[in-house]
Write a protein that holds these residues in place. Structure first.
Motif, short mmCIF file in Angstrom:
data_model
loop_
_atom_site.label_atom_id
_atom_site.label_comp_id
_atom_site.label_asym_id
_atom_site.label_seq_id
_atom_site.Cartn_x
_atom_site.Cartn_y
_atom_site.Cartn_z
N VAL A 7 0.85 -1.19 0.00
CA VAL A 7 0.00 0.00 0.00
C VAL A 7 0.89 1.25 0.00
O VAL A 7 1.80 1.37 0.81
CB VAL A 7 -0.94 0.01 1.22
CG1 VAL A 7 -1.76 1.31 1.25
CG2 VAL A 7 -1.89 -1.18 1.18
N PHE A 8 0.60 2.14 -0.93
CA PHE A 8 1.36 3.39 -1.06
C PHE A 8 0.44 4.58 -0.78
O PHE A 8 -0.68 4.63 -1.28
CB PHE A 8 1.96 3.50 -2.46
CG PHE A 8 2.95 2.41 -2.77
CD1 PHE A 8 4.25 2.49 -2.31
CD2 PHE A 8 2.56 1.30 -3.51
CE1 PHE A 8 5.17 1.47 -2.58
CE2 PHE A 8 3.46 0.28 -3.78
CZ PHE A 8 4.76 0.36 -3.31
N LEU A 26 -3.31 1.10 -8.87
CA LEU A 26 -4.32 0.04 -8.88
C LEU A 26 -4.18 -0.84 -10.13
O LEU A 26 -4.26 -2.07 -10.03
CB LEU A 26 -5.73 0.63 -8.83
CG LEU A 26 -6.12 1.37 -7.54
CD1 LEU A 26 -7.55 1.89 -7.65
CD2 LEU A 26 -5.99 0.48 -6.31
N ALA A 27 -3.94 -0.20 -11.28
CA ALA A 27 -3.78 -0.96 -12.53
C ALA A 27 -2.57 -1.89 -12.46
O ALA A 27 -2.55 -2.95 -13.11
CB ALA A 27 -3.65 0.01 -13.71
N LEU A 28 -1.58 -1.52 -11.67
CA LEU A 28 -0.37 -2.35 -11.52
C LEU A 28 -0.49 -3.32 -10.34
O LEU A 28 0.49 -3.94 -9.92
CB LEU A 28 0.86 -1.44 -11.33
CG LEU A 28 1.26 -0.61 -12.56
CD1 LEU A 28 2.23 0.50 -12.18
CD2 LEU A 28 1.86 -1.49 -13.65
N GLY A 29 -1.71 -3.43 -9.79
CA GLY A 29 -1.96 -4.41 -8.74
C GLY A 29 -1.49 -4.00 -7.35
O GLY A 29 -1.35 -4.85 -6.47
N GLN A 30 -1.28 -2.72 -7.15
CA GLN A 30 -0.82 -2.23 -5.85
C GLN A 30 -1.98 -1.56 -5.10
O GLN A 30 -2.99 -1.22 -5.70
CB GLN A 30 0.31 -1.22 -6.03
CG GLN A 30 1.50 -1.76 -6.82
CD GLN A 30 2.12 -3.00 -6.17
OE1 GLN A 30 2.51 -2.98 -5.02
NE2 GLN A 30 2.21 -4.07 -6.94
N GLY A 31 -1.80 -1.34 -3.82
CA GLY A 31 -2.79 -0.64 -3.03
C GLY A 31 -2.48 0.85 -2.98
O GLY A 31 -1.31 1.24 -2.93
N ALA A 32 -3.53 1.67 -3.01
CA ALA A 32 -3.33 3.13 -2.92
C ALA A 32 -4.15 3.68 -1.75
O ALA A 32 -5.33 3.36 -1.62
CB ALA A 32 -3.77 3.80 -4.23
N ARG A 33 -3.50 4.48 -0.92
CA ARG A 33 -4.19 5.16 0.17
C ARG A 33 -4.20 6.65 -0.13
O ARG A 33 -3.16 7.31 -0.11
CB ARG A 33 -3.47 4.90 1.50
CG ARG A 33 -4.16 5.57 2.69
CD ARG A 33 -3.33 5.50 3.96
NE ARG A 33 -3.12 4.13 4.40
CZ ARG A 33 -2.32 3.79 5.41
NH1 ARG A 33 -1.64 4.73 6.07
NH2 ARG A 33 -2.17 2.53 5.77
N ALA A 34 -5.39 7.15 -0.43
CA ALA A 34 -5.53 8.57 -0.76
C ALA A 34 -5.44 9.40 0.51
O ALA A 34 -6.22 9.22 1.44
CB ALA A 34 -6.87 8.81 -1.45
N VAL A 35 -4.45 10.29 0.55
CA VAL A 35 -4.28 11.17 1.71
C VAL A 35 -4.71 12.57 1.28
O VAL A 35 -4.00 13.26 0.55
CB VAL A 35 -2.82 11.16 2.20
CG1 VAL A 35 -2.63 12.14 3.36
CG2 VAL A 35 -2.39 9.76 2.61
N CYS A 36 -5.92 12.95 1.68
CA CYS A 36 -6.46 14.27 1.30
C CYS A 36 -7.59 14.61 2.27
O CYS A 36 -7.97 13.79 3.10
CB CYS A 36 -6.94 14.29 -0.15
SG CYS A 36 -7.82 12.81 -0.68
N GLY A 45 -11.58 0.97 -4.77
CA GLY A 45 -10.29 0.28 -4.61
C GLY A 45 -9.26 1.13 -3.91
O GLY A 45 -8.27 0.62 -3.41
N VAL A 46 -9.49 2.45 -3.87
CA VAL A 46 -8.56 3.34 -3.17
C VAL A 46 -9.05 3.50 -1.73
O VAL A 46 -10.21 3.82 -1.50
CB VAL A 46 -8.50 4.72 -3.84
CG1 VAL A 46 -7.65 5.70 -3.03
CG2 VAL A 46 -7.95 4.60 -5.26
N THR A 47 -8.16 3.23 -0.76
CA THR A 47 -8.55 3.50 0.62
C THR A 47 -8.32 4.98 0.90
O THR A 47 -7.60 5.65 0.16
CB THR A 47 -7.74 2.64 1.61
OG1 THR A 47 -6.35 2.90 1.43
CG2 THR A 47 -8.02 1.16 1.41
N PHE A 48 -8.92 5.48 1.96
CA PHE A 48 -8.89 6.92 2.21
C PHE A 48 -8.41 7.22 3.62
O PHE A 48 -8.86 6.59 4.57
CB PHE A 48 -10.30 7.50 1.98
CG PHE A 48 -10.46 8.92 2.43
CD1 PHE A 48 -9.65 9.94 1.91
CD2 PHE A 48 -11.42 9.26 3.37
CE1 PHE A 48 -9.80 11.25 2.34
CE2 PHE A 48 -11.59 10.57 3.81
CZ PHE A 48 -10.78 11.57 3.28
N ALA A 49 -7.47 8.13 3.75
CA ALA A 49 -7.04 8.61 5.06
C ALA A 49 -7.17 10.13 5.06
O ALA A 49 -6.49 10.82 4.31
CB ALA A 49 -5.59 8.20 5.32
#
Length: 299
Positions: A7-8, A26-36, A45-49
Motif C-alpha cells: 500500500v502506497f 491500482l492498474a499495476l496491482g498495488q494498493g493506494a491510500r488517498a491522503v487528502c 479500490g482506493v482506501t482513504f485517510a
C-alpha cells in the motif's frame, strides 16, 4: 504464490496528478491510500485517510504503515503567496514522513527545479526538493515537464473559433510537455521499484511541442484550421485573475511563462531521462471527444 499487495500513500489524491498516481497503482496491482481532506470521488479500490496538509500531525497519522509515499505541494492559486505556502507544507510533509517512518518517497517536482531564481510558480517544486533533501530514506524526484493538460482552457477556442491562444512564444519554439496520466504511471512505477539510492528523473512526453504543433494536433482532430495566437502579459494576467489567482500568484505565473519563453527554464540534464507515451494528437483527440458540445454547440 500470493503476491503481497503493498500500500502506497498518495498525497493530493483529489488533484489531477494524485488521481493519475492512484489509478496507475491500482492498474499495476498495488494498493493506494488517498491522503487528502475529502474522500476521492470515483476511485473504487482506493482506501482513504483524511488529512489536511496544513496539519503535520494529521499527515503523519495518515502515513502510518505504508510501504512508500507519493508527495507533492498542492496548487494554491487563491492563497496570498503559493511559494510561502509551499514552504510551510514542505516542512510538514518532511516532518510527517520522518514521524511515520516512511523510508521510500517519490516526489513530484518540475523542470527547472535546479535553478535558484526566475522560476516563478515552479519555485514551489524547488522548495519541496530542498525540504526533502534532509529525508533519511530514499527520494525519487520526478521533475515533470509542463503539463500538456494546461492547454485545456484554450481548446474551446480552437474548436469554436479556430484559434489556439498561447502563453508561449515564439509560436514555433518547442518545449518539453507531458501528459499527467503518463506522470502518474512514472510515479507508480517508481514507487514499486525498490531504490538503492535517491535519484532524479527528468520526465517529458514522446517529443517536444511548439504552440504551432499543439494547434496542428487540434487541427487534425477537428478537421478545420487552427491558428496559434500569442496572449500578451496583460491578457494572461486578466485570465489568471478571473481563474481566482491572487495578485502575487499572477506575478509568479507570469514569471514562469517568461522563464520558458526566454529559454531560462530547462531541464538540468545529467539525470535519468524518461518519456511518456501520450502525444499531442492523443491528448487533443481525448479532450475533444469528451467535449462534443464544443464542436456541436446545439447538442
Amino acid at each position: 504464490l500470493m503476491v503481497q499487495t503493498r500500500v502506497f500513500a498518495v498525497l493530493g489524491a483529489n488533484g489531477r496528478v494524485g488521481r493519475a498516481v492512484c489509478k496507475n497503482l491500482l492498474a499495476l496491482g498495488q494498493g493506494a491510500r488517498a491522503v487528502c481532506r475529502n474522500p476521492p470521488s470515483d476511485d473504487p479500490g482506493v482506501t482513504f485517510a483524511s488529512a489536511d496538509v496544513t496539519s503535520r500531525d494529521q499527515l503523519a497519522f495518515a502515513l502510518e504503515g505504508v510501504t512508500g509515499a507519493f508527495v507533492m505541494c498542492p496548487r494554491a492559486e487563491a492563497c496570498p503567496d503559493s511559494v510561502r505556502f509551499a514552504e510551510r507544507i514542505s516542512e510538514n510533509i518532511t516532518w510527517a514522513l520522518k514521524s511515520a517512518g516512511v523510508q521510500q518517497v517519490v516526489a513530484l517536482s518540475s523542470i527547472g527545479a535546479h535553478l535558484s531564481s526566475g522560476l516563478g510558480s515552479l519555485q514551489t517544486a524547488r522548495v519541496l526538493e530542498q525540504a526533502l533533501s534532509t529525508h533519511e530514506g530514499y527520494v525519487t524526484t520526478v521533475r515533470s515537464a509542463w503539463f500538456i493538460e494546461n492547454w485545456r482552457g484554450m481548446a474551446k477556442a480552437a474548436a469554436a473559433k479556430g484559434i489556439l491562444p498561447s502563453v508561449f512564444e515564439p509560436l514555433e519554439k518547442r518545449l518539453p510537455q507531458v501528459c499527467v496520466d503518463d506522470v502518474g504511471l512514472c510515479v507508480a512505477r517508481s514507487l514499486m521499484n525498490s531504490p538503492i539510492n535517491s535519484s532524479i528523473i527528468e520526465f517529458e512526453g514522446p517529443t517536444r511541442y511548439s504552440p504551432r504543433c499543439i494547434a496542428d494536433a487540434f487541427e487534425q482532430v477537428l478537421g478545420h484550421e487552427v491558428e496559434p495566437m500569442h496572449l500578451d502579459e496583460a491578457q494572461q494576467a486578466k485570465i489568471l485573475s478571473m481563474r481566482g489567482f491572487s495578485p502575487r500568484n499572477v506575478e509568479l505565473e507570469l514569471e514562469t511563462v517568461h522563464g520558458f519563453n526566454s529559454g531560462h527554464i530547462v531541464f538540468e540534464g545529467g539525470h535519468v531521462s524518461e518519456h511518456g507515451a501520450t502525444d499531442a494528437e492523443d491528448f487533443a483527440a481525448a479532450l475533444i471527444e469528451s467535449h462534443a458540445e464544443w464542436v456541436n454547440p446545439e447538442h
